[in-house]
Design a protein around this motif. Sequence first.
Motif, PDB file in Angstrom:
ATOM      1  N   TYR A 394      -8.571  -1.398  -7.134  1.00  0.00           N
ATOM      2  CA  TYR A 394      -8.422  -0.738  -5.835  1.00  0.00           C
ATOM      3  C   TYR A 394      -9.694  -0.891  -4.997  1.00  0.00           C
ATOM      4  O   TYR A 394      -9.625  -1.256  -3.819  1.00  0.00           O
ATOM      5  N   ALA A 428      -6.052   5.219  -6.516  1.00  0.00           N
ATOM      6  CA  ALA A 428      -5.924   3.892  -7.126  1.00  0.00           C
ATOM      7  C   ALA A 428      -4.685   3.808  -8.010  1.00  0.00           C
ATOM      8  O   ALA A 428      -3.983   2.793  -8.030  1.00  0.00           O
ATOM      9  N   GLU A 431      -1.703   3.429  -5.856  1.00  0.00           N
ATOM     10  CA  GLU A 431      -1.644   2.076  -5.294  1.00  0.00           C
ATOM     11  C   GLU A 431      -1.011   1.101  -6.293  1.00  0.00           C
ATOM     12  O   GLU A 431      -0.165   0.285  -5.932  1.00  0.00           O
TER      13      GLU A 431
END
Length: 609
Positions: A394, A428, A431
């Motif tokens: 990320y 993260a 994501e």
Amino acid sequence: MTKYIFFSGKGGVGKTTMAATTAVHESQKGRRTLLVSTDPAGNLGDIFEKEITPEPVEYADNLFIAQMDSQAITEAYKDKILEPLKEILDGLALEQVKEEFNSGCTVEIATFDKFTDFLGDESYDLIVFDTAPTGHTLRLMTLPGEWNQFILKSAMGSGQTCIGPVSQIESSREKYEHAVSILQNPQHTTVYLVSRPEKTSVYETFRARQELERTGIHNFRLVINGVFPNHDSTKGIFSRLAENQKKYIGELRSGFDSTVMEVPMQHSEVKGLKKISLLGQIAFENSGSVIGGNYPATEPFKGFAYAEKLDDILLRKSGSRIIVITGKGGTGKTVTACATAHRLAQKGKTLLMTTDPAAHIGQVLETEVGPTPSRVTGNLWAVNIEQKQAVEDYRKRILDDAVAGGYSDELMESLKEELESPCTEEIAIFEQFAELLDQPGWDYFVLDTAPTGHTLRLLELPFEFKQQMDQKAQKQQGLPVSQENKKIEALIKRLKDPQATAFLLVAYPEFTPLHESYRAMKDLERVGIKIQGVMLNNILKKEECISSFEIERWKLQQHYLSVADGLFTGPKFRIPLQPDEIVGLDSVERLQNDLFNKNRDQPESGQSE
């Protein structure tokens, strides 16, 4: 006994019950005791049968209880930090600081800040912490060092953080350093690791100890909870499970040099001060008492839905279908997710995913599950969204995008500092979860989530951070708003669409898991997600219950199955208690066949449409 005691372990092992039992037992011995739950989905109120507030309230003589409420704590934290700024900042500058405090990081730091306040409270003889499941406990106990380092770095850089100016939070650094010293001092802090004598729980117990030792914590005690009261008295389905328990009890005892406490499973659940006090006598004084229930004999519950209805929910799809398995820790989410994924793999290419920091799908499937999808068998694949790797990926992607977008050196430095924030980890993970769902070629995704309180955070967190970064980019350079928000909005829309995604709750028929599942259902409804079914796990058959212990457990289940029927209007599916642990593909397939068996005996299951 040290002043600070933490109860940690895998979800559903009985941390809250043991924390409450210890607090009650010590308070009745005359120690002024505070019991605090740091679990976002804490259930102290269920156990004590009373509403618990964020501020300590005296529940009984020498016993004070508090349930940390992240929303209330966050608002109080914002007010505390913003109040002195109102006199020195003009309207525009104050609004900019307020925007920074809308970051998802603020929730984490506010909750943590409150936690460290308790560590500095000198008005109690003993403070007992009932923590969230292991993965989040580890995060809570490593945060003092992380936030301390983050504040130091930011002070030497731009002076800004994702939760506002360093000047407003640097005073907290000494408090965090003090928290670290308390947690690492065996004269002050003891961690009680609570385990069930089961494979995944044993694995997580040893993993948790290893991770905590890396943070400098070394004072541990072990509680083996849910031990069948007398192996010789179990003649029905529990007899084989009792044999499995013996093996894991030996494994746990051999791995711990410190004090080990075995706590027998009771005939009934532990609720209310009287029963909690009695469990304290059983656990700490080996009294030999038994906590019984008074549930009348009843006919088997007849409200289960047919297996065809579950198939209908799972297989309905336009494009790839997402199945989200959620619920309280320890209810069997992981084995249910594995069995569901195994079923769907017969229909198409299926990816089994986990976002739980204490992922167990590898132990259940008896195969290595890493951060990239790997084949388990046939059309079944699995992936573990691993925290450290997700954070590295990320940060790299965000910085690469910023360079490509022409960010100034000043904005790049600011962005690097913000990406050092401990709360980046949650963003993260989301994501990576989003990227996997966007991959073509999959027919089905099955998501084994972290316990309920953290599932909601997974769905809501990303907007806050991205909006903050987009606003900052526009203000400083007039850069266009990132297209990432549109991608996330599309994903959230997909998760809310019942034609694209099915959310299923897993619970077992006892008070706490049912009512936590009900609260989770209502929370999900508030963000626009409707639960499509409830999977009720570990269901006993009357004819398999022979001993008094087994018969009383069956009566308990029948009572709470009726309660479940009143709480949940949607279909309820029966997952029978298995005679052996679900470990390995053969046992996963056996559970799948039991769950989807269309010819189960009607008198026991009493299925309905």
